[in-house]
Design a protein around this motif. Sequence first.
Motif, short mmCIF file in Angstrom:
data_model
loop_
_atom_site.label_atom_id
_atom_site.label_comp_id
_atom_site.label_asym_id
_atom_site.label_seq_id
_atom_site.Cartn_x
_atom_site.Cartn_y
_atom_site.Cartn_z
N LYS A 147 87.06 72.98 -96.90
CA LYS A 147 87.98 72.71 -97.09
C LYS A 147 89.42 72.91 -96.12
O LYS A 147 89.97 74.54 -96.44
CB LYS A 147 88.62 72.58 -98.80
N ASP A 148 90.19 72.01 -95.34
CA ASP A 148 91.48 72.88 -94.63
C ASP A 148 91.87 73.97 -93.94
O ASP A 148 92.78 75.02 -94.13
CB ASP A 148 92.41 72.86 -96.13
N ALA A 149 90.44 74.47 -93.78
CA ALA A 149 90.43 75.83 -93.41
C ALA A 149 91.43 75.60 -92.16
O ALA A 149 90.70 75.16 -90.89
CB ALA A 149 88.71 76.33 -93.74
N ASP A 150 91.52 77.05 -91.62
CA ASP A 150 92.99 77.03 -90.39
C ASP A 150 91.93 78.30 -89.70
O ASP A 150 91.43 78.01 -88.29
CB ASP A 150 93.80 77.83 -90.64
N ILE A 151 91.11 79.06 -90.22
CA ILE A 151 89.12 79.65 -89.15
C ILE A 151 88.81 79.62 -89.95
O ILE A 151 87.91 80.30 -91.60
CB ILE A 151 90.62 81.36 -89.69
N ALA A 152 87.30 79.54 -88.94
CA ALA A 152 85.78 79.71 -89.87
C ALA A 152 85.21 80.82 -89.56
O ALA A 152 85.35 80.62 -88.05
CB ALA A 152 84.96 78.02 -89.72
N LEU A 153 84.58 81.49 -90.05
CA LEU A 153 83.77 82.50 -89.51
C LEU A 153 82.18 82.09 -90.00
O LEU A 153 82.09 82.50 -91.10
CB LEU A 153 84.52 83.83 -89.61
N LEU A 154 81.66 81.55 -88.85
CA LEU A 154 80.21 81.35 -89.05
C LEU A 154 79.66 82.49 -88.44
O LEU A 154 79.08 82.90 -88.28
CB LEU A 154 79.48 79.96 -88.70
N VAL A 155 78.81 83.48 -89.69
CA VAL A 155 78.39 84.36 -89.98
C VAL A 155 76.96 84.25 -89.94
O VAL A 155 76.01 84.61 -89.97
CB VAL A 155 79.28 85.65 -90.78
N GLY A 156 76.93 83.43 -91.26
CA GLY A 156 75.77 83.67 -91.64
C GLY A 156 74.46 82.60 -90.86
O GLY A 156 74.81 81.50 -89.81
N ALA A 157 73.13 82.80 -90.25
CA ALA A 157 72.29 82.24 -89.70
C ALA A 157 70.95 82.61 -90.51
O ALA A 157 70.47 83.85 -91.22
CB ALA A 157 72.83 83.07 -88.61
N ARG A 158 69.74 81.74 -89.77
CA ARG A 158 68.26 82.56 -90.37
C ARG A 158 68.56 83.51 -89.76
O ARG A 158 68.07 83.13 -88.17
CB ARG A 158 68.07 81.12 -90.01
N PRO A 159 67.80 84.43 -89.99
CA PRO A 159 67.34 85.30 -88.75
C PRO A 159 65.79 85.06 -89.01
O PRO A 159 65.06 84.31 -89.38
CB PRO A 159 67.48 87.07 -90.21
N ARG A 160 65.35 85.61 -87.69
CA ARG A 160 64.09 86.09 -87.02
C ARG A 160 62.91 86.15 -88.11
O ARG A 160 63.13 87.53 -88.80
CB ARG A 160 63.92 86.61 -85.75
N GLY A 161 62.11 85.58 -88.64
CA GLY A 161 60.74 86.27 -89.92
C GLY A 161 59.94 86.59 -89.00
O GLY A 161 59.22 86.44 -87.56
N PRO A 162 58.68 86.47 -89.73
CA PRO A 162 57.83 87.68 -88.93
C PRO A 162 57.11 86.62 -88.80
O PRO A 162 56.62 84.72 -89.17
CB PRO A 162 56.98 88.78 -90.30
N GLY A 163 56.52 86.34 -87.04
CA GLY A 163 55.50 85.75 -86.36
C GLY A 163 56.66 84.96 -85.91
O GLY A 163 55.38 82.92 -85.98
N MET A 164 57.90 84.32 -85.98
CA MET A 164 58.54 83.63 -85.79
C MET A 164 58.84 83.38 -84.20
O MET A 164 59.27 84.49 -83.48
CB MET A 164 60.13 83.86 -86.26
N GLU A 165 58.57 82.42 -83.38
CA GLU A 165 58.93 82.24 -81.86
C GLU A 165 60.84 82.64 -82.29
O GLU A 165 61.14 81.34 -82.90
CB GLU A 165 58.71 81.24 -80.95
#
Length: 327
Positions: free
Chosen positions: A81-99
Amino acid sequence: MKSPVRVAVTGAAGQIGYSLLFRIASGEMLGKDQPVILQMLELPMEKAQAALKGVMMELEDCAFPLLAGMVGTDDAEVAFKDADIALLVGARPRGPGMERKDLLLENAKIFTAQGAALNKVASRDVKVLVVGNPANTNAYIAMKSAPELKAKNFTAMLRLDHNRALSQLANKADVAVGDIKKLVVWGNHSPTMYPDYRFATVNGASLKDKVNDADWNANEFIPKVGKRGAAIIEARGLSSAASAANAAIDHIRDWVLGSNGDWVTMGVPSDGSYGIPEGIIYGVPVTTENGEYTRVQGLEIDEFSRKAMDKTLAELEEEREGVAHLL
Ligand code: NAI
């Protein structure tokens, strides 16, 4: 006192978040006279929310004079909400067996939703930095999902690669890191990236001429920078976090406060120059001033460089194709 800047950070309770938030709150990113409001997003799971709460307690315990407010949430529309700067750090890490393909698709879901949320509630001038991997393609997805925001303000982090390359070069040439200018890392934040020192100078003189070692460049420097992330995991058992947070601070600080004429590497949507198709988020050299970045244009691309730049481009085009049906 300036009015506070709203900084959204996703993945706030993760490793990078823990190295990042305290430095933002202390004024290292936006200046020692700039108050900030931190708007932190984490997954709704109990464990993630509890960890976020702990981080917020610690932020409180620092009594940062510049920290003008805090929000912790699992709702992207609250965080952005009303963000002037957005740091998108969160992501899905590679899990076991994940291509790799599955990883791309899992992250595509996250970044389409977050792009849409930014589109809906963020400042119309929001500056976005995507750190979460695959960073370039995640930035591309977020940009495509936010049609009402400025496409040029969606960027991906190649600054860690840039900084890694600077240190390797400083060691090799036995010069101070701070004396090296005009370095660039082209392409994708992946081992295909191309750190290019052909234009680099040290106190105004050509660094390439000083090093004068084509074999080192091709067989040591380029692979070492490309594989540095893996080497850190091997050594630490965890991926780079403090250096990644430091690079995120450098990226935003220079974007907002200026690079004083020096080149820095940012992953930005291509304008078609250097043979990179328009819209692809690709690491290029930029200078920054007054909150805007400007590409360094007209650099000569020799055969070796063209090959390296096309290789990393091919990977990005493949990633783009892999998510095209979702956009
Ligand atoms: P981490 O796993 O310690 O933290 C990630 C945090 O994000 C976790 O707390 C998780 O709960 C949260 N998260 C996951 N999905 C989310 C979502 N949809 N919304 C909000 N929060 C979410 O990971 P770490 O070490 O902090 O790394 C984060 C990302 O940064 C990873 O994708 C990593 O590969 C990437 N990275 C990128 C670098 C670059 O140079 N571009 C360098 C180093 C890491």
